[in-house]
Design an enzyme around this catalytic site. Structure first.
Site, PDB file in Angstrom:
ATOM      1  N   ASP A  70       0.863  -1.172   0.000  1.00  0.00           N
ATOM      2  CA  ASP A  70       0.000   0.000   0.000  1.00  0.00           C
ATOM      3  C   ASP A  70       0.911   1.238   0.000  1.00  0.00           C
ATOM      4  OD1 ASP A  70      -2.488   1.525   0.485  1.00  0.00           O
ATOM      5  OD2 ASP A  70      -1.544   1.922   2.427  1.00  0.00           O
ATOM      6  N   LEU A  71       0.392   2.374  -0.414  1.00  0.00           N
ATOM      7  CA  LEU A  71       1.225   3.586  -0.503  1.00  0.00           C
ATOM      8  C   LEU A  71       0.876   4.587   0.613  1.00  0.00           C
ATOM      9  CD1 LEU A  71       1.098   4.052  -4.403  1.00  0.00           C
ATOM     10  CD2 LEU A  71       2.816   2.825  -3.054  1.00  0.00           C
ATOM     11  N   ASP A  72      -0.319   5.210   0.504  1.00  0.00           N
ATOM     12  CA  ASP A  72      -0.706   6.256   1.459  1.00  0.00           C
ATOM     13  C   ASP A  72      -0.777   5.720   2.886  1.00  0.00           C
ATOM     14  OD1 ASP A  72      -1.059   8.260  -0.503  1.00  0.00           O
ATOM     15  OD2 ASP A  72      -3.100   7.582  -0.923  1.00  0.00           O
TER      16      ASP A  72
ATOM     17  N   ASP B 145      -1.358  -0.261   5.800  1.00  0.00           N
ATOM     18  CA  ASP B 145      -1.723   0.324   7.103  1.00  0.00           C
ATOM     19  C   ASP B 145      -3.178   0.108   7.473  1.00  0.00           C
ATOM     20  OD1 ASP B 145      -2.394   2.467   4.998  1.00  0.00           O
ATOM     21  OD2 ASP B 145      -3.385   3.211   6.810  1.00  0.00           O
TER      22      ASP B 145
HETATM   23 MG    MG Z   1      -3.039   3.251   3.211  1.00  0.00          MG
END
Ligand code: MG
Length: 231
Positions: A13-15, A183
């Protein structure tokens, strides 16, 4: 527990996994508002009123519920709607969005993420897997990624198993040979588990585990996984 011997690639995942997303969005909104003040001043005034931007975005989200996976589309349409309501040229939405979008890629990696990615990338192919509209290749994390799968392009968002399977297929691997890190306890961790992937929770926001399912390996920072994975 992870089956380390099976892991052949990692999706990330990025954000809020590699960088905090809200400071980036807040900055991009300021840049957008400054641009509107110059090029569409009535729209800038309208959007500066308390609650107006949020109300317009809510209306757009409702009108285009089928586009919930495409934050780029929704953002651009919300800008277009603001221009229309203020009586200014709706075609300015395209240029205004580009201003927002450029700043939205200007992310600040969490401390220690860059060396962690470098270590992981030396051992495993890394693939971005995001519901947001960050372009990992326009960030400092870009050089460590082999590919990226986004909900916007693929057409469905995490936690739908199909987007996890698409990422595994892109790697020519079965889902169980892929470790997904993210996250969000639901869209990332639960989604990956239900898609048959291995997963660990990068709990950067300090949430409590919300599911009945046993909590997987959990760290608060990507770097904490490196020693474990690369041992
Ligand atoms: Mg995220």
């Amino acid at each position: 527990m992870l089956n380390l011997s099976k892991i052949q690639a990692i999706t990330l995942d990025l954000d809020d996994t590699l960088w905090p997303v809200w400071p980036t969005i807040a900055r991009a909104e300021v840049v957008l508002q400054d641009w509107l003040a110059l090029h569409a001043p009535q729209t800038a005034l309208l959007c500066a009123q308390p609650g107006v931007k949020q109300a317009i975005r809510a209306a757009i989200n409702q009108r285009h519920a089928d586009k919930a996976h495409d934050l780029t589309f929704l953002r651009r349409e919300a800008i277009r709607e603001s221009l229309l309501r203020a009586g200014e040229a709706p075609h300015l939405a395209d240029a205004a969005f580009e201003v927002f979008f450029a700043e939205r890629q200007n992310v600040q990696l969490y401390d220690g993420v860059q060396p962690a990615l470098a270590r992981l990338a030396a051992r495993y192919p890394l693939v971005g897997l995001s519901n947001g509209n960050a372009d990992v290749f326009r960030t400092e994390a870009g050089p460590y990624f082999q590919a990226a799968v986004s909900a916007r392009v693929f057409g469905v968002a995490k936690p739908d198993a199909r987007i996890f399977h698409a990422a595994a297929a892109q790697l020519n691997l079965p889902p169980e040979a892929v470790l997904h890190l993210g996250d969000d306890a639901t869209t990332d961790v639960l989604g990956a588990l239900l898609a048959g992937m291995q997963t660990a929770w990068v709990n950067t926001q300090g949430h409590d585990w919300p599911h009945d399912l046993a909590q997987p390996l959990t760290v608060s920072h990507l770097a904490e996984l490196c020693d474990y994975l690369l041992a």
